[in-house]
Scaffold this active site. Structure first.
Site, mmCIF file in Angstrom:
data_model
loop_
_atom_site.group_PDB
_atom_site.id
_atom_site.type_symbol
_atom_site.label_atom_id
_atom_site.label_comp_id
_atom_site.label_asym_id
_atom_site.label_seq_id
_atom_site.Cartn_x
_atom_site.Cartn_y
_atom_site.Cartn_z
ATOM 1 N N GLU A 149 0.799 -1.235 0.000
ATOM 2 C CA GLU A 149 0.000 0.000 0.000
ATOM 3 C C GLU A 149 0.832 1.286 0.000
ATOM 4 O O GLU A 149 0.328 2.351 -0.340
ATOM 5 C CB GLU A 149 -0.969 -0.002 1.185
ATOM 6 N N CYS A 150 2.102 1.203 0.374
ATOM 7 C CA CYS A 150 2.943 2.405 0.312
ATOM 8 C C CYS A 150 3.209 2.788 -1.145
ATOM 9 O O CYS A 150 3.683 3.892 -1.417
ATOM 10 C CB CYS A 150 4.253 2.182 1.060
#
Lengths: 254, 307
Positions: A52-53
């Protein structure tokens, strides 16, 4: 030949086995990162990881990861981008499996990582969703990893951070979630999978050293047997080697 | 063009006001400008609204120091350690004072910043359907998709417009034109949505370095009000190509912040007793130089020639 293993090691390896080769997997923070790495080094060399980063990896990171943003996850990544792009793919239905941790889960696989006791009468404040709500809602299949205690596996969570089967049956579809739902819950004692029309979590496999009675006593609802109930296979030497290679410092196994 | 180079003390003092809605890092665990977190604590800023999907332990530190009145975000804790002890104390016991949370998920926060960036009145998402986040945060509104004849619930997300966003970057020129690389989190959306941007640059470079690769720029230099030359300004978080993460620092913080007294002594040792970030670099000494990335894995150059 089975290797010596700890409970935590077995839980990570049992989680890794739920990832299938060739899948696009959305990998949540903390333990799922390690489990995904083990899957890649063993039975799922072609699984692809989305973080998700804003990272996509075709190859596992070459060094130990404490967070998904650590430099070894950036070097040789297949794609470095933003959260909106990777989570947009997720919302677009292009991710096979999502993998998250949890603090409290109920019999329909709904997960609370926000407020124990609910947001109006909170007893304990937990960190919150992060990307977990998105991953639970939009992955084609959700895998959850957590410790197995009666106060963690409850009949009904006080707050749904991340939706599983909601109220069971067709309620998830009625809420507008056209796909997905909890596929497996991997704990330090057992694996639970949904079964029956209501999609309630059933006891699917019992980890070595544990018994069905003990597991049921540690579950906050009347846990029923899945028709395929079996013992969880012990970790193989290959799986243990993979885990030790991924978690070099032993941080996630302690 | 006029140089925007200032000290961290001036940047935080001049451009961040009590009550501002601030983004202190938008990379989740990457490139979090902890030097700005520490300076906000030193300057005793109050009533901040902390906007971020996840900013590793930065929000927990600011909450413990009494700088924040609210959190607009998806997750507050310590990514390798677990729970945020200051966050829990503030929420459960009002210590050092009560805190309001505006719940988001990572995706809904990214979309709220995107709406802010592009002047959209709202963004529809499906990704919060079934979640109680729509119940605890009324800035998410559940309704029927007006473009569909079938039953089709969607969640509308209200735009977010931060007053200031602070980012750590590997390199910037004096005018705020900067390169970012590695995972980006919500940096682009936050940089475009914020009224003002402050950059903590690991290295100050000639403008020609930045314009040699304009695809590595995430938002225009005119958004930037201050450029601070602050090596390891992201310490203890990592910065791709520059610094590794100091995992022991996060672990020590996690243990010591378990009790309020322990947090206060941690804050005194690592923040209040140091006048600036240069003193922190000196205090760390060899521990910091060990975290410097020494390897080389350069990208291939891209040709931008016009003829």
């Amino acid at each position: 030949m089975a290797a010596a293993f700890s409970t935590q090691e077995l839980m990570i390896i049992a989680s890794a086995r739920e990832i299938q080769d060739g899948e696009v997997v959305f990998v949540g923070m903390r333990l799922p990162i390690t489990a995904f790495g083990v899957a890649r080094l063993t039975h799922a060399p072609n699984a692809v990881g989305l973080f998700e980063c804003g990272i996509l990896r075709n190859e596992p990171a070459k060094d130990m990861l404490y967070t998904m943003s650590d430099p070894p996850n950036q070097q040789d990544a297949a794609w470095c981008t933003g959260t909106a792009q990777v989570m947009g793919l997720l919302q677009g239905g292009q991710v096979d499996a999502g993998f998250i941790g949890g603090a409290e889960i109920d019999r329909f696989g709904n997960i609370n990582t926000s407020y124990i006791g609910g947001h109006r009468q909170m007893k304990t404040k937990l960190p919150g969703s992060g990307g977990a709500a998105d991953i639970a809602a939009m992955s084609k299949r959700l895998l959850a990893i957590m410790n197995h205690e009666p106060h963690r596996l409850v009949r009904r969570v006080g707050y749904v951070t991340s939706p599983g089967g909601l109220d069971g049956g067709t309620s998830r579809r009625k809420a507008g979630l056209a796909w997905g739902g909890t596929a497996a819950v991997i704990t330090d004692r057992a694996i639970l999978k949904p079964h029956g029309e209501e999609g309630e979590l059933h006891l699917f496999s019992v980890h070595p050293g544990h018994t069905a009675d003990e597991i049921k006593a540690h579950t906050g609802w009347e846990l029923k047997d899945h028709p395929l109930l079996a013992p969880t296979p012990e970790p193989s030497a290959l799986e243990m080697d993979a885990l030790h290679a991924i978690d070099k410092d032993g941080f996630w196994r302690s | 063009m006029k140089s925007k180079l200032v000290s961290l003390k001036e940047a935080v003092g001049s451009f961040i006001k009590d009550g501002d809605r601030v983004v202190i890092g938008a990379g989740l665990e990457h490139a979090i400008p902890f030097a700005a977190t520490f300076e906000l604590i030193r300057q005793g800023k109050r009533h901040l609204d902390l906007i971020a999907p996840i900013s590793d332990a930065s929000a927990d530190m600011l909450i413990g120091a009494g700088c924040a009145s609210s959190v607009t975000g998806a997750w507050v804790g310590n990514v390798s350690g677990g729970l945020g002890h200051n966050y829990r104390r503030a929420m459960e016991q009002g210590i050092p004072h009560p805190l309001k949370v505006n719940d988001f998920s990572n995706f809904s926060l990214a979309m709220a910043l995107m709406a802010g960036a592009y002047g959209m009145p709202f963004v529809p998402v499906r990704s919060l359907l079934g979640s109680d986040i729509t119940q605890s945060n009324p800035d998410h509104r559940l309704l029927q998709n007006p473009l569909s004849d079938e039953a089709d619930p969607v969640v509308l997300v209200k735009p977010l417009l931060p007053d200031v966003a602070v980012f750590s970057v590997p390199r910037s020129d004096l005018f705020g034109n900067a390169h970012h690389w590695g995972s980006l989190g919500v940096t682009q959306e936050a940089g475009l949505a914020a009224r003002k941007v402050i950059l903590l640059a690991d290295e100050i470079v000639d403008p020609a370095v930045i314009s040699s690769d304009p695809n590595r720029v995430l938002f225009p230099g005119f958004k930037v009000v201050a450029v601070v030359h602050e090596p390891a300004g992201q310490y203890p978080s990592p910065l791709t190509g520059c610094w590794k993460r100091d995992n022991a620092f996060f672990n020590d913080y996690h243990q010591r912040s378990r009790q309020r007294d322990g947090y206060l002594s941690w804050m005194d040792e690592w923040v209040l007793s140091l006048p600036d970030h240069a003193s922190l670099r000196t205090k760390l000494g060899g521990r910091l130089s060990d975290l410097r990335i020494k390897g080389q894995a350069f990208s291939a150059p891209a040709n931008f020639a016009s003829e």
